[in-house]
Design an enzyme around this catalytic site. Structure first.
Site, PDB file in Angstrom:
ATOM      1  N   CYS A   2      -1.070 -20.529  11.777  1.00 43.31           N
ATOM      2  CA  CYS A   2      -0.579 -21.903  11.797  1.00 43.31           C
ATOM      3  C   CYS A   2       0.913 -21.893  12.102  1.00 43.31           C
ATOM      4  CB  CYS A   2      -0.811 -22.574  10.451  1.00 43.31           C
ATOM      5  SG  CYS A   2      -2.538 -22.677   9.944  1.00 43.31           S
ATOM      6  N   ARG A  27       0.540 -18.783  19.178  1.00 40.63           N
ATOM      7  CA  ARG A  27       0.085 -18.215  17.908  1.00 40.63           C
ATOM      8  C   ARG A  27      -1.404 -18.457  17.684  1.00 40.63           C
ATOM      9  NH1 ARG A  27       4.579 -17.633  14.101  1.00 40.63           N
ATOM     10  NH2 ARG A  27       3.201 -18.133  12.375  1.00 40.63           N
ATOM     11  N   TRP A  78      -4.705 -23.405  12.345  1.00 38.63           N
ATOM     12  CA  TRP A  78      -5.775 -22.433  12.564  1.00 38.63           C
ATOM     13  C   TRP A  78      -6.636 -22.498  11.316  1.00 38.63           C
ATOM     14  CZ3 TRP A  78      -7.804 -17.813  10.655  1.00 38.63           C
ATOM     15  CH2 TRP A  78      -8.526 -17.021  11.559  1.00 38.63           C
ATOM     16  N   ASN A 104       1.724 -23.714   6.122  1.00 38.99           N
ATOM     17  CA  ASN A 104       1.251 -22.465   6.712  1.00 38.99           C
ATOM     18  C   ASN A 104       0.951 -21.514   5.560  1.00 38.99           C
ATOM     19  OD1 ASN A 104       0.648 -20.370   8.424  1.00 38.99           O
ATOM     20  ND2 ASN A 104       2.760 -19.894   8.952  1.00 38.99           N
ATOM     21  N   GLY A 105      -0.257 -20.947   5.529  1.00 37.59           N
ATOM     22  CA  GLY A 105      -0.657 -20.055   4.442  1.00 37.59           C
ATOM     23  C   GLY A 105      -1.980 -20.493   3.857  1.00 37.59           C
ATOM     24  N   GLU A 478      -8.189   1.353  21.519  1.00 30.13           N
ATOM     25  CA  GLU A 478      -7.352   0.212  21.884  1.00 30.13           C
ATOM     26  C   GLU A 478      -7.922  -0.522  23.100  1.00 30.13           C
ATOM     27  OE1 GLU A 478      -4.211  -2.572  22.138  1.00 30.13           O
ATOM     28  OE2 GLU A 478      -5.185  -1.457  20.520  1.00 30.13           O
ATOM     29  N   LYS A 482      -9.010  -4.504  23.248  1.00 28.99           N
ATOM     30  CA  LYS A 482      -8.493  -5.453  24.233  1.00 28.99           C
ATOM     31  C   LYS A 482      -9.629  -6.164  24.961  1.00 28.99           C
ATOM     32  CE  LYS A 482      -4.353  -5.472  23.515  1.00 28.99           C
ATOM     33  NZ  LYS A 482      -4.815  -5.353  22.144  1.00 28.99           N
ATOM     34  N   GLU A 485     -11.224  -8.735  22.632  1.00 31.01           N
ATOM     35  CA  GLU A 485     -10.346  -9.879  22.390  1.00 31.01           C
ATOM     36  C   GLU A 485     -10.350 -10.860  23.554  1.00 31.01           C
ATOM     37  OE1 GLU A 485      -6.689  -8.255  19.643  1.00 31.01           O
ATOM     38  OE2 GLU A 485      -6.730  -7.620  21.725  1.00 31.01           O
ATOM     39  N   HIS A 501     -25.044  11.488  18.676  1.00 33.95           N
ATOM     40  CA  HIS A 501     -25.372  11.232  17.275  1.00 33.95           C
ATOM     41  C   HIS A 501     -25.618   9.745  17.008  1.00 33.95           C
ATOM     42  CE1 HIS A 501     -24.433  15.398  16.315  1.00 33.95           C
ATOM     43  NE2 HIS A 501     -23.368  15.269  17.089  1.00 33.95           N
ATOM     44  N   LYS A 597      -1.736 -15.068  16.928  1.00 36.71           N
ATOM     45  CA  LYS A 597      -0.756 -14.028  17.190  1.00 36.71           C
ATOM     46  C   LYS A 597      -0.216 -13.415  15.904  1.00 36.71           C
ATOM     47  CE  LYS A 597       1.829 -11.508  19.821  1.00 36.71           C
ATOM     48  NZ  LYS A 597       1.189 -10.424  20.582  1.00 36.71           N
TER      49      LYS A 597
END
Length: 602
Positions: A2, A27, A78, A104-105, A478, A482, A485, A501, A597
Site C-alpha cells: 500500500c 508498488r 493492496w 499502510n500495514g 531466480e 522471474k 512473476e 528423483h 514492490k
C-alpha cells in the site's frame, strides 16, 4: 505494498495527491482514493475507485473539492482485509465523516476492536482493519486534540501501521507509524508525508524519517512528538532521487530500462567500492571473522544471498544456511553465526520480523540493502549499500545484480581481514569482479538478439522447468521466479541431478526446459535425458548456447566468465526471456498481478 501520501499548505491539493499516487503505482495496488478538507465543511470529501489512478484523475477534473482544497490524504491499496471494492478502498472515515484515515500495514487485533466499536454504537461500513482506526480516533477527538486522539488510538492497536489522519473540521493533518515506513518533508509546494520518497521526490530536496512511535503534525516547522514529549524534528536527509529515475525514458517499460542498467550498476559500484575491497571495507563493520553464515531474505533477495554465500564457501570454506525470512522464527540457527540479511527496500515486513528473532538469539547482523535509511539498515550492526538506484519494476532485476556484487565485495573483504586471502589474491579477484560490467553488457546484447525468435514457440506452453547445477543452480531458481512473476505460468527449478528423483515426470513432448549451462559433462547428460523425452531445451551460457551469455576472450576481448562468482551474467538472459514472453502474453511487466514492490505486511 500500500502507498500513502498526505499534503497540506498548498492550493489544489487534489492534483498534487494524484501526481504523488501515480509515482506509487509501481508498488502494486488494487484500488485507490483520496480525501480532502474543504473550508466551511466539517466532513471530509472522499473520492475512491477500484480502477487505476488515472480513473481518479479523470474524475478529479469534475470534482470541485479536490481542485480547491489545501489539505488531503491519498492511498493505493493492496488488499489484506476485505475484498477489492469501493467500500474497502481508502480513505476511511469515522461515523461523522470528520476524520479520514489512510493506512499502510496490518492491524492484528481486528476482531476484538471490531466487537468493541460496534458494541459502543459505531457503524462500520467496510471489511477492513484500517476503518477501525478512524473510529478509535473519533471516540477521543471530542475531548482532546487530533494529535492526542491519534496517540490514544494507536495505543489500542497491535500490528504495523503508517497512518495519515485528516481532521476536516480543522484542516489538521497528523501522521505516525509503527513497523511501516514513513517520511516527511517541507518545500515551497507544501508539507508532505509519504510511505515512499518517490511519491514526493519532485517537490523536495531533503526529507526526514519518522521513527516508530513518533507522532507529528503536518504543518510548517513539523511539530514533532516522541513518547508524548514535543521534540525538535530529527535531522533531514538529502534526497538522491533524480527526475530521470522515475521515468521510462525511451524504454517501453521500467523493467526493460532496469535490465539495461545492470552494467552501469556494476560499474558504478566497483568505481565507488572497488578500491576499498579488503580490510579497509571490512574493518568499519566491527564484525569478527565468522565461522558460519546464516542467509536471510525473501524471493529474489534470498537467491542473491545464496549466490553470495556460495562465494564465501568456494573461496573461504565457510559453511552457510539459507532461510526464508518468514521461517526464521520457526527455524533453529547456528549459535554465533553471522546473519547476512538481504532486502532491496529494507522495509520488508517478514525480514524485519526475522531481524527481531535474530537479535533475540544474539546473532550479529550484516544488512545488504538498497536503502541506507531503511528500517533494516537502522537495525543492523553493519550495512552494505548496494547502489542500484531506484527500481520501479515490481520484478527485481538490477537490485539482484547489485546485491550479488555488493555481497561479493563484502565476502572478499571478510576473507582478506581473516587472512584467507592475501593482497595479491584480492587484486586479482577485484580485477575479475570489475569485468562483470562488460560481461553483463555482452549478455544483454546477446539476449536481445536471440530471445525474441524463441518466444513464439513458447507462448502456448503451460509450464516450464529450469535446471542448474553447482553455482548455476541459484540462477536457475531466480530465472524460474522471474518467469512465474511475469507470465503467470508455472515454473519449477531443480538441481539437474535431482531430475530422476521425481521432476522427470513433468517432462513430455514440447515441455520447455531452461538450462543454466556450466558446460559440464554431467549437465550435458541431463540435457540429453530431457531431450530424449521430447523436451524443448533452451540453454543459457557459452557462445553456442540457445541464449548466449558468455563469449571467448580471443574473439571479443572479454573474460569467459568469473568461475568463482558463478554465472551471474546468465541472469540477464533469464530476465529478458521472462519479460519478452510476458509481453507476448499481454502481461503488464512492471505491475504483475497480485504482487507488490515493497512487501510491508506479513
Amino acid at each position: 505494498m500500500c502507498g500513502i501520501v498526505a499534503c497540506t499548505g498548498t492550493p489544489g491539493a487534489g492534483r498534487l495527491l494524484l501526481d504523488a499516487l501515480s509515482r506509487l503505482e509501481y508498488r502494486g495496488y488494487d484500488s485507490a482514493g483520496m480525501a480532502v478538507s474543504v473550508t466551511g465543511d466539517p466532513r471530509s470529501a472522499v473520492l475512491r475507485t477500484t480502477f487505476r489512478v488515472d480513473d481518479l484523475q479523470r474524475r478529479l477534473d469534475r470534482w470541485s473539492p479536490g481542485l480547491s482544497a489545501t489539505a488531503g490524504v491519498a492511498h493505493t491499496r493492496w488488499a489484506t482485509h476485505g475484498e477489492v471494492s469501493v467500500d474497502n478502498a481508502h480513505p476511511h472515515t469515522d461515523c461523522s465523516g470528520r476524520v479520514a484515515v489512510v493506512h499502510n500495514g496490518v492491524i492484528d487485533n481486528v476482531l476484538e476492536l471490531r466487537a468493541e466499536l460496534t458494541g459502543a454504537g459505531h457503524t462500520l461500513t467496510s471489511q477492513t482493519d484500517s476503518e477501525l482506526v478512524a473510529h478509535l480516533i473519533e471516540r477521543c477527538l471530542t475531548q482532546t486534540s487530533l494529535r492526542a486522539a491519534v496517540e490514544a488510538a494507536v495505543q489500542c492497536l497491535r500490528g504495523a501501521w503508517a497512518l495519515a489522519v485528516l481532521d476536516s473540521a480543522s484542516g489538521e493533518l497528523v501522521v505516525t507509524c509503527h513497523g511501516s515506513p514513513l517520511v516527511v518533508a517541507e518545500s515551497e509546494q507544501g508539507v508532505f508525508a509519504a510511505s515512499d520518497l518517490a511519491a514526493i521526490a519532485p517537490w523536495v530536496d531533503r526529507y526526514r524519517i519518522v521513527e516508530d512511535g513518533d507522532v507529528l503534525q503536518l504543518a510548517p516547522g513539523l511539530p514533532w512528538w516522541r513518547e508524548g514529549v514535543l521534540v525538535e524534528p530529527p535531522s533531514s536527509v538529502a534526497s538522491t532521487l533524480r527526475g530521470t529515475d522515475l521515468t521510462r525514458g525511451l524504454h517501453p517499460d521500467f523493467m526493460a530500462k532496469e535490465i539495461e542498467q545492470q552494467p552501469e550498476v556494476v560499474a558504478d559500484f566497483m568505481a565507488t567500492w572497488g578500491p576499498s575491497i579488503g580490510r579497509k571495507l571490512w574493518s568499519p563493520f566491527g564484525l569478527a571473522m565468522p565461522r558460519h553464515l546464516t542467509i536471510v531474505g525473501c524471493g529474489t533477495s534470498l537467491h542473491a544471498g545464496r549466490a553470495v554465500a556460495q562465494v564465501a564457501a568456494r573461496l573461504g570454506g565457510i559453511p552457510f544456511t539459507s532461510i526464508e525470512a518468514s521461517e526464521v522464527a520457526a527455524t533453529t540457527t547456528v549459535p554465533g553465526s553471522l546473519a547476512v540479511v538481504l532486502s532491496q527496500s529494507g522495509e520488508t515486513a517478514d525480514v524485519l520480523r526475522a531481524v527481531d528473532a535474530l537479535h533475540g538469539r544474539s546473532h550479529p547482523i550484516l544488512a545488504l540493502t538498497n536503502n541506507p535509511h531503511s528500517a533494516l539498515a537502522r537495525r543492523a550492526q553493519a550495512v552494505m549499500i548496494c547502489r542500484a538506484g531506484p527500481e520501479i519494476g515490481v520484478a527485481a532485476t538490477k537490485t539482484f545484480t547489485a546485491q550479488v556484487v555488493g555481497g561479493t565485495a563484502v565476502v572478499l573483504s571478510m576473507l582478506a581481514a581473516g587472512g584467507v586471502l592475501d593482497r595479491s589474491d584480492i587484486h586479482r579477484l577485484v580485477t575479475q569482479l570489475e569485468s562483470v560490467a562488460d560481461l553483463m553488457a555482452y549478455a544483454i546484447g546477446a539476449a536481445r538478439g536471440s530471445v525474441p525468435d524463441l518466444v513464439p514457440a513458447l507462448v502456448d506452453s503451460p509450464g516450464f522447468v529450469f535446471l542448474g547445477r553447482g553455482p548455476g543452480r541459484v540462477f536457475a531458481d531466480e530465472g524460474a521466479l522471474k518467469l512465474k512473476e511475469l507470465t503467470y505460468r508455472w515454473a519449477e527449478s531443480h538441481a539437474a541431478g535431482e531430475l530422476k528423483h521425481g521432476p522427470l515426470a513433468l517432462i513430455e513432448h514440447g515441455t520447455p526446459v531452461i538450462v543454466v549451462d556450466d558446460g559440464s559433462d554431467r549437465l550435458a547428460a541431463t540435457i540429453e535425458e530431457v531431450r530424449a523425452r521430447g523436451a524443448r531445451v533452451l540453454s543459457i551460457g557459452p557462445e553456442q548456447a540457445t541464449i548466449p551469455a558468455r563469449t571467448s576472450t580471443n574473439a571479443h576481448g572479454l573474460a569467459r566468465g568469473v568461475d568463482w562468482l558463478g554465472p551471474l551474467e546468465s541472469v540477464v538472459g533469464l530476465q529478458v526471456l521472462a519479460r519478452e514472453l510476458a509481453v507476448a502474453l499481454g502481461r503488464d511487466v512492471d505491475k504483475p498481478r497480485n504482487l507488490a514492490k515493497s512487501v510491508t505486511v506479513e
